[in-house]
Design a protein around this motif. Structure first.
Motif, PDB file in Angstrom:
ATOM      1  N   VAL A 181      -1.763   7.690  -7.939  1.00  0.00           N
ATOM      2  CA  VAL A 181      -2.007   7.934  -6.523  1.00  0.00           C
ATOM      3  C   VAL A 181      -1.494   9.328  -6.189  1.00  0.00           C
ATOM      4  O   VAL A 181      -0.443   9.741  -6.680  1.00  0.00           O
ATOM      5  N   LEU A 182      -2.225  10.054  -5.381  1.00  0.00           N
ATOM      6  CA  LEU A 182      -1.944  11.432  -4.961  1.00  0.00           C
ATOM      7  C   LEU A 182      -2.200  12.477  -6.040  1.00  0.00           C
ATOM      8  O   LEU A 182      -1.886  13.647  -5.856  1.00  0.00           O
ATOM      9  N   SER A 183      -2.788  12.072  -7.163  1.00  0.00           N
ATOM     10  CA  SER A 183      -3.204  13.053  -8.159  1.00  0.00           C
ATOM     11  C   SER A 183      -4.461  13.740  -7.667  1.00  0.00           C
ATOM     12  O   SER A 183      -5.339  13.097  -7.096  1.00  0.00           O
ATOM     13  N   SER A 242       0.854  -1.182   0.000  1.00  0.00           N
ATOM     14  CA  SER A 242       0.000   0.000   0.000  1.00  0.00           C
ATOM     15  C   SER A 242       0.888   1.229   0.000  1.00  0.00           C
ATOM     16  O   SER A 242       1.930   1.251   0.638  1.00  0.00           O
ATOM     17  N   TYR A 243       0.446   2.255  -0.707  1.00  0.00           N
ATOM     18  CA  TYR A 243       1.221   3.487  -0.803  1.00  0.00           C
ATOM     19  C   TYR A 243       0.572   4.564   0.048  1.00  0.00           C
ATOM     20  O   TYR A 243      -0.640   4.734   0.032  1.00  0.00           O
ATOM     21  N   TYR A 244       1.404   5.276   0.802  1.00  0.00           N
ATOM     22  CA  TYR A 244       0.914   6.277   1.741  1.00  0.00           C
ATOM     23  C   TYR A 244       1.655   7.582   1.586  1.00  0.00           C
ATOM     24  O   TYR A 244       2.827   7.611   1.220  1.00  0.00           O
ATOM     25  N   LYS A 295     -13.753  17.787  -7.848  1.00  0.00           N
ATOM     26  CA  LYS A 295     -12.315  17.604  -7.700  1.00  0.00           C
ATOM     27  C   LYS A 295     -12.059  16.550  -6.635  1.00  0.00           C
ATOM     28  O   LYS A 295     -12.628  16.622  -5.540  1.00  0.00           O
ATOM     29  N   TYR A 296     -11.241  15.565  -6.962  1.00  0.00           N
ATOM     30  CA  TYR A 296     -10.896  14.498  -6.022  1.00  0.00           C
ATOM     31  C   TYR A 296      -9.389  14.319  -5.988  1.00  0.00           C
ATOM     32  O   TYR A 296      -8.721  14.492  -6.998  1.00  0.00           O
ATOM     33  N   THR A 297      -8.889  13.926  -4.816  1.00  0.00           N
ATOM     34  CA  THR A 297      -7.502  13.511  -4.688  1.00  0.00           C
ATOM     35  C   THR A 297      -7.507  12.016  -4.427  1.00  0.00           C
ATOM     36  O   THR A 297      -8.217  11.544  -3.535  1.00  0.00           O
ATOM     37  N   LEU A 298      -6.747  11.254  -5.213  1.00  0.00           N
ATOM     38  CA  LEU A 298      -6.687   9.810  -5.046  1.00  0.00           C
ATOM     39  C   LEU A 298      -5.648   9.459  -3.990  1.00  0.00           C
ATOM     40  O   LEU A 298      -4.491   9.881  -4.098  1.00  0.00           O
ATOM     41  N   VAL A 299      -6.060   8.715  -2.976  1.00  0.00           N
ATOM     42  CA  VAL A 299      -5.187   8.364  -1.860  1.00  0.00           C
ATOM     43  C   VAL A 299      -5.317   6.876  -1.545  1.00  0.00           C
ATOM     44  O   VAL A 299      -6.174   6.188  -2.094  1.00  0.00           O
ATOM     45  N   ALA A 300      -4.486   6.403  -0.618  1.00  0.00           N
ATOM     46  CA  ALA A 300      -4.574   5.020  -0.156  1.00  0.00           C
ATOM     47  C   ALA A 300      -5.913   4.821   0.552  1.00  0.00           C
ATOM     48  O   ALA A 300      -6.510   5.764   1.063  1.00  0.00           O
ATOM     49  N   GLU A 301      -6.369   3.583   0.599  1.00  0.00           N
ATOM     50  CA  GLU A 301      -7.678   3.277   1.167  1.00  0.00           C
ATOM     51  C   GLU A 301      -7.856   3.794   2.588  1.00  0.00           C
ATOM     52  O   GLU A 301      -8.896   4.332   2.951  1.00  0.00           O
ATOM     53  N   SER A 302      -6.814   3.665   3.401  1.00  0.00           N
ATOM     54  CA  SER A 302      -6.927   4.079   4.801  1.00  0.00           C
ATOM     55  C   SER A 302      -6.951   5.605   4.975  1.00  0.00           C
ATOM     56  O   SER A 302      -7.315   6.097   6.035  1.00  0.00           O
ATOM     57  N   GLU A 303      -6.578   6.347   3.950  1.00  0.00           N
ATOM     58  CA  GLU A 303      -6.565   7.806   4.033  1.00  0.00           C
ATOM     59  C   GLU A 303      -7.792   8.444   3.402  1.00  0.00           C
ATOM     60  O   GLU A 303      -7.955   9.660   3.434  1.00  0.00           O
ATOM     61  N   ALA A 304      -8.666   7.637   2.802  1.00  0.00           N
ATOM     62  CA  ALA A 304      -9.835   8.164   2.099  1.00  0.00           C
ATOM     63  C   ALA A 304     -10.752   8.928   3.052  1.00  0.00           C
ATOM     64  O   ALA A 304     -10.990   8.502   4.180  1.00  0.00           O
TER      65      ALA A 304
END
Length: 158
Positions: free
Chosen positions: A88-90, A5-7, A104-113
């Protein structure tokens, strides 16, 4: 096999803080509760002891899962990310082709949503549908009530 997973630095810090809280505060409290229940006599008829042992087991399971998540966590170097496509992070500005609404959305890891702050998981249907798209592309995303079409208007990094 474990999933990597990326954080962001912030998300990784929160995970570490939660793990430290569980290890340093919750674990000793669970042990203390078991000791207190054990001191109350016959363990075969002691519901308080059984409950304390079960709570400790659940706590240990939670700690083990967090440790595994941290072991497979990777920090994203935002300076190395490509802004020509959604990753991720876009932060992506979209237009819903059906109703013309922009979002507008920022794509993040599941746990940071956190939808309230505009952060959606890369594993969500919209997140998966946006990954790899470029400005001007149309993303067709299947949702329970049909298919949504979004036009990618802008891709940025925070």
């Amino acid at each position: 096999m474990s999933n990597v997973s990326y954080y962001t630095a912030e998300g990784l810090k929160k995970l570490k803080e939660e793990l430290n809280q569980l290890r340093d505060v919750e674990r000793p409290l669970a042990s203390q509760a078991i000791a207190e229940a054990r001191d109350k006599g016959d363990l075969s008829e002691n519901a308080e002891y059984d409950a304390a042992k079960e709570a400790q087991g659940l706590l240990e399971l939670k700690i083990a899962k967090l440790e595994e998540t941290l072991a497979n966590a990777r920090l994203i170097d935002e300076s190395q990310l490509d802004t020509s496509k959604v990753l991720v992070l876009s932060t992506v500005k979209l237009r819903n082709k059906q109703n013309g609404m922009e979002m507008k959305y920022t794509l993040v890891a599941e746990s940071e949503a956190d939808l309230k702050s505009g952060k959606i998981s890369v594993t969500s249907p919209i997140g998966k549908g946006l990954l790899g798209k470029k400005v001007g592309d149309t993303a067709s995303i299947s949702v329970p009530n049909g298919t949504l079409k979004f036009e990618i208007l802008e891709i940025t990094r925070n």
